[in-house]
Write an enzyme that holds these catalytic residues in place. Structure first.
Site, PDB file in Angstrom:
ATOM      1  N   GLY A 174      42.943  53.506  43.152  1.00 49.03           N
ATOM      2  CA  GLY A 174      41.652  54.317  43.843  1.00 49.03           C
ATOM      3  C   GLY A 174      41.223  54.157  44.647  1.00 49.03           C
ATOM      4  O   GLY A 174      42.112  52.430  45.396  1.00 49.03           O
TER       5      GLY A 174
ATOM      6  N   ARG B 229      35.710  45.510  35.579  1.00 44.71           N
ATOM      7  CA  ARG B 229      33.949  46.273  34.395  1.00 44.71           C
ATOM      8  C   ARG B 229      35.160  44.653  33.474  1.00 44.71           C
ATOM      9  O   ARG B 229      36.021  44.684  33.605  1.00 44.71           O
ATOM     10  CB  ARG B 229      33.958  46.416  34.382  1.00 44.71           C
ATOM     11  CG  ARG B 229      33.251  48.045  35.172  1.00 44.71           C
ATOM     12  CD  ARG B 229      32.204  47.893  35.162  1.00 44.71           C
ATOM     13  NE  ARG B 229      31.050  48.565  35.711  1.00 44.71           N
ATOM     14  CZ  ARG B 229      30.763  48.636  37.028  1.00 44.71           C
ATOM     15  NH1 ARG B 229      31.041  48.133  37.875  1.00 44.71           N
ATOM     16  NH2 ARG B 229      30.262  50.068  37.691  1.00 44.71           N
TER      17      ARG B 229
ATOM     18  N   ILE C 257      39.731  51.327  45.955  1.00 40.57           N
ATOM     19  CA  ILE C 257      38.829  50.153  46.201  1.00 40.57           C
ATOM     20  C   ILE C 257      40.908  49.732  46.422  1.00 40.57           C
ATOM     21  O   ILE C 257      41.023  48.598  46.915  1.00 40.57           O
ATOM     22  CB  ILE C 257      38.727  49.469  45.112  1.00 40.57           C
ATOM     23  CG1 ILE C 257      36.894  49.868  44.904  1.00 40.57           C
ATOM     24  CG2 ILE C 257      38.570  47.689  45.196  1.00 40.57           C
ATOM     25  CD1 ILE C 257      36.123  49.508  44.016  1.00 40.57           C
TER      26      ILE C 257
ATOM     27  N   ARG D 215      47.461  55.204  36.245  1.00 38.76           N
ATOM     28  CA  ARG D 215      47.578  55.366  35.434  1.00 38.76           C
ATOM     29  C   ARG D 215      48.507  56.740  35.820  1.00 38.76           C
ATOM     30  O   ARG D 215      48.670  57.995  35.041  1.00 38.76           O
ATOM     31  CB  ARG D 215      46.209  56.215  34.992  1.00 38.76           C
ATOM     32  CG  ARG D 215      46.057  54.844  33.489  1.00 38.76           C
ATOM     33  CD  ARG D 215      44.605  54.514  33.075  1.00 38.76           C
ATOM     34  NE  ARG D 215      43.786  55.170  33.986  1.00 38.76           N
ATOM     35  CZ  ARG D 215      42.718  55.622  33.996  1.00 38.76           C
ATOM     36  NH1 ARG D 215      42.370  55.886  32.939  1.00 38.76           N
ATOM     37  NH2 ARG D 215      41.024  55.383  34.437  1.00 38.76           N
ATOM     38  N   THR D 216      47.691  57.082  37.597  1.00 38.28           N
ATOM     39  CA  THR D 216      48.805  58.499  38.100  1.00 38.28           C
ATOM     40  C   THR D 216      48.582  57.875  38.900  1.00 38.28           C
ATOM     41  O   THR D 216      48.970  56.942  40.100  1.00 38.28           O
ATOM     42  CB  THR D 216      47.492  59.358  38.155  1.00 38.28           C
ATOM     43  OG1 THR D 216      46.488  58.660  39.675  1.00 38.28           O
ATOM     44  CG2 THR D 216      46.964  60.220  37.138  1.00 38.28           C
TER      45      THR D 216
ATOM     46  N   HIS E  49      28.617  39.846  39.840  1.00 35.78           N
ATOM     47  CA  HIS E  49      28.498  41.090  39.645  1.00 35.78           C
ATOM     48  C   HIS E  49      28.243  41.577  41.490  1.00 35.78           C
ATOM     49  O   HIS E  49      27.223  41.855  41.785  1.00 35.78           O
ATOM     50  CB  HIS E  49      27.538  42.654  39.568  1.00 35.78           C
ATOM     51  CG  HIS E  49      28.477  43.910  38.778  1.00 35.78           C
ATOM     52  ND1 HIS E  49      29.010  43.731  38.115  1.00 35.78           N
ATOM     53  CD2 HIS E  49      29.064  44.200  39.643  1.00 35.78           C
ATOM     54  CE1 HIS E  49      29.005  45.162  38.039  1.00 35.78           C
ATOM     55  NE2 HIS E  49      29.499  45.518  39.111  1.00 35.78           N
TER      56      HIS E  49
ATOM     57  N   GLY F 234      30.695  41.623  44.040  1.00 34.18           N
ATOM     58  CA  GLY F 234      31.448  42.184  44.694  1.00 34.18           C
ATOM     59  C   GLY F 234      31.492  42.456  46.132  1.00 34.18           C
ATOM     60  O   GLY F 234      31.948  43.604  46.973  1.00 34.18           O
TER      61      GLY F 234
ATOM     62  N   GLU G  24      25.821  41.114  31.170  1.00 38.37           N
ATOM     63  CA  GLU G  24      25.628  40.748  33.146  1.00 38.37           C
ATOM     64  C   GLU G  24      24.193  41.123  32.643  1.00 38.37           C
ATOM     65  O   GLU G  24      23.324  41.755  32.285  1.00 38.37           O
ATOM     66  CB  GLU G  24      25.783  41.304  34.209  1.00 38.37           C
ATOM     67  CG  GLU G  24      27.883  41.513  33.527  1.00 38.37           C
ATOM     68  CD  GLU G  24      28.291  41.931  34.927  1.00 38.37           C
ATOM     69  OE1 GLU G  24      27.671  42.599  35.279  1.00 38.37           O
ATOM     70  OE2 GLU G  24      29.534  42.304  35.271  1.00 38.37           O
TER      71      GLU G  24
END
Length: 314
Positions: A149, A227, A151, A171-172, A275, A277, A256
């Site tokens: 995607g 995640r 990122i 996946r695509t 978390h 990033g 978290e």
């Protein structure tokens, strides 16, 4: 006046955008179930961080029309159930892509150069020991990117300047000049560094488990800035303890904040961050403004630009 709840930091990051639009803006540190109910049960729009939004909460918020995620992932919200309650769920695609991709590059380089271990030895006045640690050049290595995607695409583009071989699993398929699509098994088997950047959905839960970790080289590293649910934590801890892979850099976890009794804290081959990033000034502004715009668009009767569901509106 229509009430909206947003995080305190987002109000500053947007220069009070929603107040200027005429809303009654109520700020909380973090929009959790408790803070939302304590602040305004008659709220119409909420800007959400990553705190869970339980399905039972909708009945207690009769005026709610939109949940705008400050960020990309929305796994803490059941978007389809929200749709059944007539509530839009939106996110901010691409808003933090550069920041997260840069964090992935940072983690990969820290692992390659053994920077954390070297710095720790120097801090402990073991300069001699620090000088014995040899890192690796990134040039010539193979980096696998799981998820292509915004990122993943930003990461692949950045990596193109390092002279690496980039493998992609998604996946695509999206047209790209920055890597080669392969199946997941090939990516895990051939990569020296594996970066997890795929969305957390039911189909990707524990996408990386015991069997997948065993496919990786003993010299390979895993980086996860997506995640925690995507990687089986128990399997990863076992792989790290038994040196089935060389190490990992983790920014996300099943729970978290990461509990202090987590075995991750006992390992010397894992680099941990809480978390963060996407924690840059620029990404924060992008996410806050994007989410604020989505709240305004919905409450103004418009179709939001970035919906992740399709509410059943009466």
């Amino acid at each position: 006046m229509t009430k909206v709840i947003i995080p305190e930091i987002a109000d500053a990051q947007t220069d009070h955008y929603l107040t200027k639009k005429g809303y009654e803006v109520l700020t909380v540190k973090n929009p959790t179930e408790a803070s939302i109910l304590a602040t305004a049960p008659d709220v119409a729009g909420i800007m959400m961080f990553v705190a869970p939004f339980p399905n039972s909460l909708y009945a207690k918020l009769p005026n709610l029309k939109v949940l705008a995620r400050y960020g990309v992932g929305y796994d803490s919200i059941d978007a389809e159930y929200a749709a059944s309650q007539g509530v839009w769920v939106t996110n901010t695609p691409g808003a933090n892509a550069v920041s997260v991709a840069e964090s992935a590059i940072t983690d990969i380089l820290l692992l390659a150069k053994q920077s954390v271990t070297i710095a720790a030895k120097m801090q402990a006045n073991d300069t001699t020991g620090a000088k014995t640690i040899m890192g690796h050049e990134l040039n010539g290595a193979t980096v696998g990117i799981i998820g292509y995607g915004n990122i993943g695409q930003a990461l692949a583009k950045m990596l193109s300047g390092f002279g690496v071989n980039v493998l992609l699993y998604n996946r695509t398929h999206r047209e790209t000049e920055y890597g080669k699509y392969v199946d997941l098994e090939t990516l895990l088997t051939e990569s020296d560094y594996v970066s997890v950047n795929i969305a957390a959905v039911p189909a990707t839960e524990h996408l990386i488990g015991e069997a997948e970790l065993k496919l990786m080289k003993p010299s390979a590293y895993l980086v996860n800035l997506a995640r925690g649910s995507i990687v089986d934590e128990a399997a990863l801890i076992s792989a790290l303890k038994n040196h089935e892979i060389a190490g990992a850099a983790l920014d996300v976890f099943d729970v978290e904040p990461l509990p202090r009794d987590s075995e991750f804290f006992q390992l010397d081959n894992v680099f941990l961050t809480p978390h963060t990033g996407a924690n840059t000034v620029e990404a924060g502004r992008n996410m806050a403004m994007g989410a604020a715009r989505m709240i305004d668009e919905v409450l103004s009767g418009k179709m939001p630009e970035w919906p992740v569901n399709s509410p059943k509106l009466s």
